[in-house]
Design a protein around this motif. Structure first.
Motif, PDB file in Angstrom:
ATOM      1  N   TYR A   1       0.835  -1.200   0.000  1.00  0.00           N
ATOM      2  CA  TYR A   1       0.000   0.000   0.000  1.00  0.00           C
ATOM      3  C   TYR A   1       0.875   1.258   0.000  1.00  0.00           C
ATOM      4  O   TYR A   1       0.620   2.206  -0.753  1.00  0.00           O
ATOM      5  CB  TYR A   1      -0.939  -0.008   1.203  1.00  0.00           C
ATOM      6  CG  TYR A   1      -1.807   1.214   1.288  1.00  0.00           C
ATOM      7  CD1 TYR A   1      -2.862   1.411   0.393  1.00  0.00           C
ATOM      8  CD2 TYR A   1      -1.575   2.183   2.257  1.00  0.00           C
ATOM      9  CE1 TYR A   1      -3.660   2.542   0.460  1.00  0.00           C
ATOM     10  CE2 TYR A   1      -2.373   3.317   2.337  1.00  0.00           C
ATOM     11  CZ  TYR A   1      -3.411   3.494   1.436  1.00  0.00           C
ATOM     12  OH  TYR A   1      -4.187   4.619   1.506  1.00  0.00           O
ATOM     13  N   ALA A   2       1.930   1.253   0.815  1.00  0.00           N
ATOM     14  CA  ALA A   2       2.840   2.406   0.851  1.00  0.00           C
ATOM     15  C   ALA A   2       3.539   2.582  -0.488  1.00  0.00           C
ATOM     16  O   ALA A   2       3.716   3.704  -0.969  1.00  0.00           O
ATOM     17  CB  ALA A   2       3.867   2.229   1.968  1.00  0.00           C
ATOM     18  N   LEU A   3       3.913   1.467  -1.112  1.00  0.00           N
ATOM     19  CA  LEU A   3       4.569   1.545  -2.419  1.00  0.00           C
ATOM     20  C   LEU A   3       3.602   2.059  -3.489  1.00  0.00           C
ATOM     21  O   LEU A   3       3.985   2.882  -4.327  1.00  0.00           O
ATOM     22  CB  LEU A   3       5.133   0.182  -2.817  1.00  0.00           C
ATOM     23  CG  LEU A   3       5.991   0.156  -4.072  1.00  0.00           C
ATOM     24  CD1 LEU A   3       7.227   1.047  -3.918  1.00  0.00           C
ATOM     25  CD2 LEU A   3       6.405  -1.269  -4.406  1.00  0.00           C
ATOM     26  N   ASP A  20       4.645   0.201 -11.252  1.00  0.00           N
ATOM     27  CA  ASP A  20       3.506  -0.245 -10.453  1.00  0.00           C
ATOM     28  C   ASP A  20       3.931  -1.453  -9.635  1.00  0.00           C
ATOM     29  O   ASP A  20       4.997  -2.015  -9.861  1.00  0.00           O
ATOM     30  CB  ASP A  20       2.262  -0.426 -11.320  1.00  0.00           C
ATOM     31  CG  ASP A  20       1.956  -1.788 -11.847  1.00  0.00           C
ATOM     32  OD1 ASP A  20       2.497  -2.777 -11.383  1.00  0.00           O
ATOM     33  OD2 ASP A  20       1.098  -1.842 -12.737  1.00  0.00           O
ATOM     34  N   VAL A  21       3.154  -1.798  -8.644  1.00  0.00           N
ATOM     35  CA  VAL A  21       3.543  -2.825  -7.674  1.00  0.00           C
ATOM     36  C   VAL A  21       3.850  -4.156  -8.342  1.00  0.00           C
ATOM     37  O   VAL A  21       4.756  -4.870  -7.913  1.00  0.00           O
ATOM     38  CB  VAL A  21       2.450  -2.987  -6.586  1.00  0.00           C
ATOM     39  CG1 VAL A  21       2.763  -4.150  -5.673  1.00  0.00           C
ATOM     40  CG2 VAL A  21       2.337  -1.717  -5.769  1.00  0.00           C
ATOM     41  N   THR A  22       3.139  -4.472  -9.416  1.00  0.00           N
ATOM     42  CA  THR A  22       3.403  -5.759 -10.073  1.00  0.00           C
ATOM     43  C   THR A  22       4.803  -5.798 -10.685  1.00  0.00           C
ATOM     44  O   THR A  22       5.383  -6.881 -10.792  1.00  0.00           O
ATOM     45  CB  THR A  22       2.348  -6.091 -11.152  1.00  0.00           C
ATOM     46  OG1 THR A  22       2.320  -5.051 -12.123  1.00  0.00           O
ATOM     47  CG2 THR A  22       0.981  -6.271 -10.536  1.00  0.00           C
ATOM     48  N   ASP A  23       5.369  -4.646 -11.048  1.00  0.00           N
ATOM     49  CA  ASP A  23       6.752  -4.625 -11.528  1.00  0.00           C
ATOM     50  C   ASP A  23       7.692  -5.139 -10.438  1.00  0.00           C
ATOM     51  O   ASP A  23       8.625  -5.889 -10.710  1.00  0.00           O
ATOM     52  CB  ASP A  23       7.182  -3.215 -11.940  1.00  0.00           C
ATOM     53  CG  ASP A  23       6.468  -2.693 -13.167  1.00  0.00           C
ATOM     54  OD1 ASP A  23       5.987  -3.505 -13.974  1.00  0.00           O
ATOM     55  OD2 ASP A  23       6.392  -1.450 -13.310  1.00  0.00           O
ATOM     56  N   LEU A  24       7.438  -4.736  -9.197  1.00  0.00           N
ATOM     57  CA  LEU A  24       8.279  -5.187  -8.097  1.00  0.00           C
ATOM     58  C   LEU A  24       7.999  -6.645  -7.745  1.00  0.00           C
ATOM     59  O   LEU A  24       8.930  -7.439  -7.610  1.00  0.00           O
ATOM     60  CB  LEU A  24       8.084  -4.312  -6.851  1.00  0.00           C
ATOM     61  CG  LEU A  24       8.936  -4.741  -5.657  1.00  0.00           C
ATOM     62  CD1 LEU A  24      10.421  -4.567  -5.951  1.00  0.00           C
ATOM     63  CD2 LEU A  24       8.544  -3.970  -4.416  1.00  0.00           C
ATOM     64  N   GLY A  76       3.204   7.425   9.607  1.00  0.00           N
ATOM     65  CA  GLY A  76       2.173   8.457   9.606  1.00  0.00           C
ATOM     66  C   GLY A  76       0.768   7.888   9.598  1.00  0.00           C
ATOM     67  O   GLY A  76      -0.197   8.618   9.850  1.00  0.00           O
ATOM     68  N   TRP A  77       0.606   6.586   9.333  1.00  0.00           N
ATOM     69  CA  TRP A  77      -0.725   5.978   9.289  1.00  0.00           C
ATOM     70  C   TRP A  77      -1.264   5.666  10.664  1.00  0.00           C
ATOM     71  O   TRP A  77      -2.458   5.528  10.848  1.00  0.00           O
ATOM     72  CB  TRP A  77      -0.706   4.670   8.500  1.00  0.00           C
ATOM     73  CG  TRP A  77      -0.271   4.823   7.097  1.00  0.00           C
ATOM     74  CD1 TRP A  77      -0.195   5.975   6.368  1.00  0.00           C
ATOM     75  CD2 TRP A  77       0.177   3.781   6.243  1.00  0.00           C
ATOM     76  NE1 TRP A  77       0.271   5.714   5.114  1.00  0.00           N
ATOM     77  CE2 TRP A  77       0.498   4.364   5.006  1.00  0.00           C
ATOM     78  CE3 TRP A  77       0.327   2.415   6.394  1.00  0.00           C
ATOM     79  CZ2 TRP A  77       0.962   3.624   3.933  1.00  0.00           C
ATOM     80  CZ3 TRP A  77       0.791   1.682   5.315  1.00  0.00           C
ATOM     81  CH2 TRP A  77       1.109   2.296   4.110  1.00  0.00           C
TER      82      TRP A  77
END
Length: 177
Positions: A61-63, A93-97, A175-176
């Motif tokens: 979520y942070a990414l 996007d997250v799927t790249d990681l 911060g969350w």
């Protein structure tokens, strides 16, 4: 030096003992357990798995939030049967990681003073990466080069604070709360 672990699924005996103790303290009376050794192994592994899952979800979520403002660059070394080799990829996007880390059996993600490091292990060796966010100028250079999968381009971007910056992901996640 401020180091915060954002995700870690490596086996840790101390963590296992802490989780077992916590489960015992919360459930001993209801379950009729006499000692911490009575806690079933499956309860411990399920609890660790659940914690890993929510930590991974928080990291993703942070990414996602970071990637909404700018692409990032992952760069480092990949361990192979014949040695360590430079490896890198643009993360848009997250799927790249997740696709880039899918070969890893275990992963540890830490934030050290704003630097985002990923360490992973697999059957051929260990991988070590850093993720940095692209600055406006870095994004322009990446776009001009069509986000090429090019070691030289990745090195230039990673080594310059004109082209890349620190993501400070742990600060964002704190911060969350």
């Amino acid at each position: 030096m401020k180091q915060e672990t954002l995700y870690d699924d490596y086996y840790d005996r101390n963590r296992e003992q802490d989780v077992r103790q916590e489960i015992f303290e919360v459930n001993a009376e209801d379950e009729g357990w006499e000692s911490v050794d009575d806690v079933p192994e499956s309860r411990v592994t399920d609890a660790i798995y659940a914690e890993n899952q929510w930590r991974w979800d928080d990291f993703k979520y942070a990414l996602v939030r970071l990637l909404q403002s700018t692409p990032c660059l992952l760069f480092g070394t990949a361990g192979r049967w014949n040695g360590n080799f430079s490896a890198g990829a643009f993360i848009q996007d997250v799927t790249d990681l997740t696709r880039g880390l899918s070969h890893l059996d275990n992963v540890r993600i830490v934030d050290v003073n704003g630097h985002l490091y990923i360490e992973g292990s697999h059957h051929d060796g260990n991988d070590f990466y850093e993720i940095k966010k692209l600055t406006k100028k870095g994004k322009q250079v990446a776009e001009h080069n069509y986000y090429a999968h090019d070691k030289h381009l990745h090195e230039i971007l990673m080594k310059s604070n004109i082209f890349t910056g620190l993501p400070h992901l742990a600060k964002e996640m704190r911060g969350w709360v």
